[in-house]
Design a protein around this motif. Structure first.
Motif, short mmCIF file in Angstrom:
data_model
loop_
_atom_site.label_atom_id
_atom_site.label_comp_id
_atom_site.label_asym_id
_atom_site.label_seq_id
_atom_site.Cartn_x
_atom_site.Cartn_y
_atom_site.Cartn_z
N SER A 1 0.00 4.02 -13.41
CA SER A 1 0.17 2.78 -12.65
C SER A 1 0.83 3.04 -11.30
O SER A 1 0.40 2.52 -10.27
CB SER A 1 0.99 1.76 -13.43
N ILE A 2 1.88 3.85 -11.30
CA ILE A 2 2.58 4.16 -10.05
C ILE A 2 1.67 4.93 -9.10
O ILE A 2 1.62 4.63 -7.89
CB ILE A 2 3.87 4.95 -10.34
N ILE A 3 0.93 5.88 -9.61
CA ILE A 3 0.02 6.66 -8.77
C ILE A 3 -1.06 5.76 -8.18
O ILE A 3 -1.40 5.87 -7.00
CB ILE A 3 -0.60 7.81 -9.59
N SER A 4 -1.61 4.87 -8.98
CA SER A 4 -2.66 3.97 -8.49
C SER A 4 -2.13 3.04 -7.41
O SER A 4 -2.78 2.83 -6.38
CB SER A 4 -3.22 3.14 -9.64
N LEU A 5 -0.94 2.47 -7.62
CA LEU A 5 -0.37 1.56 -6.64
C LEU A 5 -0.04 2.28 -5.33
O LEU A 5 -0.35 1.77 -4.24
CB LEU A 5 0.88 0.89 -7.20
N THR A 6 0.59 3.44 -5.41
CA THR A 6 0.93 4.15 -4.17
C THR A 6 -0.32 4.63 -3.43
O THR A 6 -0.35 4.60 -2.20
CB THR A 6 1.87 5.34 -4.45
N SER A 7 -1.34 5.01 -4.16
CA SER A 7 -2.59 5.41 -3.51
C SER A 7 -3.23 4.23 -2.79
O SER A 7 -3.68 4.36 -1.65
CB SER A 7 -3.55 5.98 -4.56
N GLY A 8 -3.25 3.08 -3.44
CA GLY A 8 -3.81 1.89 -2.81
C GLY A 8 -3.03 1.47 -1.59
O GLY A 8 -3.61 1.17 -0.53
N PHE A 9 -1.71 1.43 -1.70
CA PHE A 9 -0.88 1.05 -0.56
C PHE A 9 -1.01 2.03 0.60
O PHE A 9 -1.03 1.63 1.76
CB PHE A 9 0.58 0.91 -0.97
N SER A 10 -1.10 3.32 0.29
CA SER A 10 -1.23 4.29 1.38
C SER A 10 -2.58 4.14 2.09
O SER A 10 -2.65 4.28 3.31
CB SER A 10 -1.07 5.71 0.86
N VAL B 1 -4.30 1.30 2.42
CA VAL B 1 -4.21 0.08 3.23
C VAL B 1 -3.36 0.31 4.47
O VAL B 1 -3.71 -0.12 5.57
CB VAL B 1 -3.64 -1.08 2.38
N TYR B 2 -2.24 1.01 4.32
CA TYR B 2 -1.37 1.29 5.47
C TYR B 2 -2.08 2.17 6.49
O TYR B 2 -1.99 1.94 7.70
CB TYR B 2 -0.07 1.95 5.02
N PHE B 3 -2.79 3.18 6.03
CA PHE B 3 -3.51 4.06 6.94
C PHE B 3 -4.56 3.29 7.72
O PHE B 3 -4.73 3.47 8.93
CB PHE B 3 -4.15 5.22 6.16
N GLU B 4 -5.28 2.40 7.05
CA GLU B 4 -6.27 1.58 7.74
C GLU B 4 -5.59 0.67 8.76
O GLU B 4 -6.10 0.48 9.86
CB GLU B 4 -7.05 0.75 6.72
N HIS B 5 -4.44 0.12 8.41
CA HIS B 5 -3.68 -0.72 9.34
C HIS B 5 -3.28 0.07 10.59
O HIS B 5 -3.39 -0.42 11.71
CB HIS B 5 -2.44 -1.28 8.64
#
Length: 83
Positions: free
Chosen positions: A47-56, A58-62
């Protein structure tokens, strides 16, 4: 996201959790010895790996899409030029 997409993501997460919690609890290593696994630690780690991967992602796209500022002027540079 639409309601259907949220439902699909929730259903996918519940399926992964069920498989992780109610699947086999041990496996055999290369020497044939049986090793015990902790399902809760694995599920939390996943769960932690999936969340951090998703957030990273989204942040990179931003970072790539936000306009750059120089001397209080907004400079729009294409994504092709930034890469």
């Amino acid at each position: 996201f639409s309601g259907l997409e949220w439902f699909a993501m929730t259903l996918l997460g519940a399926g992964v959790a069920m498989v992780s919690l109610y699947g086999p609890t041990s496996h055999h290593d290369a020497q044939g010895k049986q090793e015990e696994q902790n399902r809760i630690v694995g599920l939390v780690s996943l769960s932690i790996i999936s969340l951090t991967s998703g957030f990273s992602g989204v942040y990179f796209e931003h970072v790539l899409k936000k306009p750059q500022e120089r001397n209080n002027e907004i400079i729009l540079v294409s994504l092709w030029m930034r890469n």
